[in-house]
Design an enzyme around this catalytic site. Sequence first.
Site, short mmCIF file in Angstrom:
data_model
loop_
_atom_site.label_atom_id
_atom_site.label_comp_id
_atom_site.label_asym_id
_atom_site.label_seq_id
_atom_site.Cartn_x
_atom_site.Cartn_y
_atom_site.Cartn_z
CB CYS A 133 54.86 66.00 50.81
SG CYS A 133 54.39 64.36 51.39
CB CYS A 136 52.64 66.31 53.90
SG CYS A 136 53.71 64.89 53.30
CG ASP A 137 52.14 70.13 52.76
OD1 ASP A 137 51.98 69.81 53.95
OD2 ASP A 137 53.37 70.34 52.42
#
Length: 310
Positions: A133, A136-137
């Site tokens: 993701c 997200c990261d």
Amino acid sequence: MESWDLIVIGAGVAGLSAGIYGTRSGLKTLVLDEKMAGGTTADAPSVENYPGFQKISGMELAQKMTTHCRNAGVAIHEFEQVMSLDLKSEKKQVKTNRTVYEAKAVVIASGSHYREIGIPGEKEFRGRGVSYCGICDGPLFKGRRVLVIGGGNSALITALYIAELASEVKIAHRRDMFRAEDALVKALEIKKNVEVLWSTEVKEIKGEKLVNKATIVDRKTGETKELLVNGVFVQIGEAPNSQQAKEAGVEVNEDGYIKIDIRQRTNIAGVFAAGDVTNHPVKQIGTAVGQGITAALEGYGYIKRPYHYK
Ligand code: NAP
């Protein structure tokens, strides 16, 4: 036992759309999700092909739909996990980690999850450099070297987003052309810090505490190389979240996607499916919204049998 007219499993864009249309049709509607509402749309760094929104973050779009759904009067239970389904009788039962619900009709909109590539190092370094993701990261890789695996829309969207943060991005794609849409391919062409490694397979992800290398093979020449990378984003497609539906007797295709007809009906009366969990060939926010709407209206027709329902 708590009774509902319509229970929707999954609060992604398909489920939220079903919720809005269910409630507006006068059905007492519950939407359940084991996570936060929004589904995988919330993971999209940028959405540029949902009509009416030229450019919007996936999180913002998901939040707008969730608020719309709540304000329409839908009960949305987040972080409530469905454990099993009993769908064959007229009264459907949905067992969760909190209680058992009864419903007259069910819409399965449980979406999909990111596919794993299954190479050495993937599991070991998950959360330590391996990610699925970008939104997200991605910020963890500011000023670092990143490898993205895949050649579809997800891979290119992730690469474009990470290129704004990372010092360099390489995309390893096993073919010599992308399957991603043209607008994304063009956007990528003008990124100075992105390089595409065509006809390239990633064989292994290596590191110590964190990822520091990936072994790649040129499929045409057979040449093997080690790339210095700090992060690897696996973006090679999705797999449906259909296991519980399958166990309850819902028919799926050979890849596990729920089989639907043009009215979103499954093989079980009163059970509909919508969005990425279905075998519909197009996986877009717009199509998921349309499928959710159709499923809810068909659910309404099934339950209420109004004079105009055929
Ligand atoms: P996808 O379109 O199925 O593409 C997956 C990519 O990964 C393909 O290029 C495929 O290569 C490659 N791949 C698959 N298995 C692999 C393996 N074992 N090793 C190496 N490469 C592998 O998946 P996606 O990009 O995640 O998208 C999923 C669906 O959601 C698609 O229908 C997509 O259009 C949709 N989507 C839409 C948007 C948008 O419109 N904004 C955004 C994201 C996703 P090959 O090309 O060789 O098969």
